[in-house]
Design a protein around this motif. Structure first.
Motif, PDB file in Angstrom:
ATOM      1  N   GLN A   1       0.863  -1.168   0.000  1.00  0.00           N
ATOM      2  CA  GLN A   1       0.000   0.000   0.000  1.00  0.00           C
ATOM      3  C   GLN A   1       0.904   1.223   0.000  1.00  0.00           C
ATOM      4  N   ILE A   2       0.632   2.131  -0.925  1.00  0.00           N
ATOM      5  CA  ILE A   2       1.469   3.323  -1.070  1.00  0.00           C
ATOM      6  C   ILE A   2       0.592   4.561  -0.959  1.00  0.00           C
ATOM      7  N   TRP A   3       1.050   5.492  -0.128  1.00  0.00           N
ATOM      8  CA  TRP A   3       0.367   6.771   0.019  1.00  0.00           C
ATOM      9  C   TRP A   3       1.309   7.863  -0.476  1.00  0.00           C
ATOM     10  N   LEU A   4       0.795   8.732  -1.329  1.00  0.00           N
ATOM     11  CA  LEU A   4       1.553   9.871  -1.839  1.00  0.00           C
ATOM     12  C   LEU A   4       0.883  11.163  -1.388  1.00  0.00           C
ATOM     13  N   ALA A   5       1.679  12.136  -0.973  1.00  0.00           N
ATOM     14  CA  ALA A   5       1.135  13.417  -0.556  1.00  0.00           C
ATOM     15  C   ALA A   5       0.532  14.167  -1.746  1.00  0.00           C
ATOM     16  N   ASN A   6       1.124  13.970  -2.939  1.00  0.00           N
ATOM     17  CA  ASN A   6       0.601  14.611  -4.150  1.00  0.00           C
ATOM     18  C   ASN A   6       0.720  13.603  -5.293  1.00  0.00           C
ATOM     19  N   ILE A   7      -0.339  12.863  -5.535  1.00  0.00           N
ATOM     20  CA  ILE A   7      -0.290  11.768  -6.508  1.00  0.00           C
ATOM     21  C   ILE A   7      -0.087  12.279  -7.936  1.00  0.00           C
ATOM     22  N   GLU A   8      -0.675  13.409  -8.254  1.00  0.00           N
ATOM     23  CA  GLU A   8      -0.525  13.947  -9.614  1.00  0.00           C
ATOM     24  C   GLU A   8       0.931  14.303  -9.914  1.00  0.00           C
ATOM     25  N   ARG A   9       1.596  14.911  -8.967  1.00  0.00           N
ATOM     26  CA  ARG A   9       2.986  15.343  -9.155  1.00  0.00           C
ATOM     27  C   ARG A   9       3.970  14.178  -9.032  1.00  0.00           C
ATOM     28  N   ASP A  10       3.731  13.238  -8.103  1.00  0.00           N
ATOM     29  CA  ASP A  10       4.764  12.284  -7.711  1.00  0.00           C
ATOM     30  C   ASP A  10       4.567  10.840  -8.153  1.00  0.00           C
ATOM     31  N   PHE A  11       3.433  10.519  -8.761  1.00  0.00           N
ATOM     32  CA  PHE A  11       3.146   9.127  -9.118  1.00  0.00           C
ATOM     33  C   PHE A  11       4.201   8.542 -10.058  1.00  0.00           C
ATOM     34  N   SER A  12       4.562   9.249 -11.112  1.00  0.00           N
ATOM     35  CA  SER A  12       5.516   8.685 -12.073  1.00  0.00           C
ATOM     36  C   SER A  12       6.923   8.578 -11.478  1.00  0.00           C
ATOM     37  N   GLY A  13       7.341   9.552 -10.675  1.00  0.00           N
ATOM     38  CA  GLY A  13       8.659   9.487 -10.047  1.00  0.00           C
ATOM     39  C   GLY A  13       8.767   8.342  -9.059  1.00  0.00           C
ATOM     40  N   MET A  14       7.726   8.167  -8.251  1.00  0.00           N
ATOM     41  CA  MET A  14       7.703   7.048  -7.307  1.00  0.00           C
ATOM     42  C   MET A  14       7.731   5.726  -8.065  1.00  0.00           C
ATOM     43  N   ASN A  15       6.921   5.618  -9.130  1.00  0.00           N
ATOM     44  CA  ASN A  15       6.877   4.384  -9.919  1.00  0.00           C
ATOM     45  C   ASN A  15       8.216   4.062 -10.574  1.00  0.00           C
ATOM     46  N   GLU A  16       8.955   5.068 -10.971  1.00  0.00           N
ATOM     47  CA  GLU A  16      10.263   4.841 -11.582  1.00  0.00           C
ATOM     48  C   GLU A  16      11.194   4.105 -10.611  1.00  0.00           C
ATOM     49  N   VAL A  17      11.199   4.557  -9.361  1.00  0.00           N
ATOM     50  CA  VAL A  17      12.040   3.932  -8.340  1.00  0.00           C
ATOM     51  C   VAL A  17      11.466   2.563  -7.959  1.00  0.00           C
ATOM     52  N   TRP A  18      10.158   2.490  -7.779  1.00  0.00           N
ATOM     53  CA  TRP A  18       9.488   1.235  -7.420  1.00  0.00           C
ATOM     54  C   TRP A  18       9.773   0.159  -8.460  1.00  0.00           C
ATOM     55  N   ASP A  19       9.574   0.503  -9.746  1.00  0.00           N
ATOM     56  CA  ASP A  19       9.747  -0.472 -10.828  1.00  0.00           C
ATOM     57  C   ASP A  19      11.177  -1.020 -10.895  1.00  0.00           C
ATOM     58  N   ALA A  20      12.156  -0.179 -10.589  1.00  0.00           N
ATOM     59  CA  ALA A  20      13.551  -0.626 -10.591  1.00  0.00           C
ATOM     60  C   ALA A  20      13.844  -1.516  -9.383  1.00  0.00           C
ATOM     61  N   TRP A  21      13.093  -1.350  -8.308  1.00  0.00           N
ATOM     62  CA  TRP A  21      13.317  -2.093  -7.060  1.00  0.00           C
ATOM     63  C   TRP A  21      12.659  -3.465  -7.071  1.00  0.00           C
ATOM     64  N   VAL A  22      11.474  -3.584  -7.643  1.00  0.00           N
ATOM     65  CA  VAL A  22      10.735  -4.851  -7.615  1.00  0.00           C
ATOM     66  C   VAL A  22      11.415  -5.861  -8.549  1.00  0.00           C
ATOM     67  N   PRO A  23      11.742  -7.055  -8.048  1.00  0.00           N
ATOM     68  CA  PRO A  23      12.364  -8.067  -8.896  1.00  0.00           C
ATOM     69  C   PRO A  23      11.421  -8.506 -10.029  1.00  0.00           C
ATOM     70  N   GLN A  24      11.991  -8.740 -11.195  1.00  0.00           N
ATOM     71  CA  GLN A  24      11.220  -9.191 -12.360  1.00  0.00           C
ATOM     72  C   GLN A  24      10.368 -10.401 -11.990  1.00  0.00           C
ATOM     73  N   GLY A  25       9.087 -10.333 -12.294  1.00  0.00           N
ATOM     74  CA  GLY A  25       8.182 -11.440 -12.036  1.00  0.00           C
ATOM     75  C   GLY A  25       7.710 -11.576 -10.605  1.00  0.00           C
TER      76      GLY A  25
END
Length: 117
Positions: free
Chosen positions: A66-90
């Protein structure tokens, strides 16, 4: 009946609870007040990695986040960039991401997770 193991516990809460074959990691925020969601997300994920290690597992065992963002419009893509690199493939867990007023003005992201022990 399974045992309940609490990790990094104080009067108010435990950072991690192991019970019923699951590992619950409470909401984590960054101690770094940098106003950059990528930096804060990376710091939160480092904390989660550390708690998973203390529980004897790693992020390949995550089942939900569960992820909470203070400003989802501004920060969703930046957070996802880091998240996607962190989560192991599959190994992506189920996930919900919402906007919320966080506990302090400098906090941009908070993440809680559940993993299989």
């Amino acid at each position: 009946m399974s045992d309940i193991v609490r990790i990094d516990t104080n009067q108010r809460m435990s950072r991690v609870v192991k019970a019923a074959g699951l590992v619950f990691i409470g909401g984590q925020t960054s101690a770094d007040p940098t106003p950059d969601v990528k930096v804060q997300t990376a710091k939160v994920l480092e904390k989660i990695d550390g708690f998973l290690e203390k529980a004897g597992i790693d992020k390949t065992r995550l089942v939900s986040a569960q992820i909470w963002l203070a400003n989802i419009e501004r920060d969703f893509s930046g957070m996802n960039e880091v998240w996607d690199a962190w989560v192991p493939q599959g190994c992506a867990p189920t996930r919900a991401t919402v906007e919320a007023k966080l506990a302090a003005p400098h906090l941009l992201v908070e993440i809680a997770a559940v993993a299989l022990a």
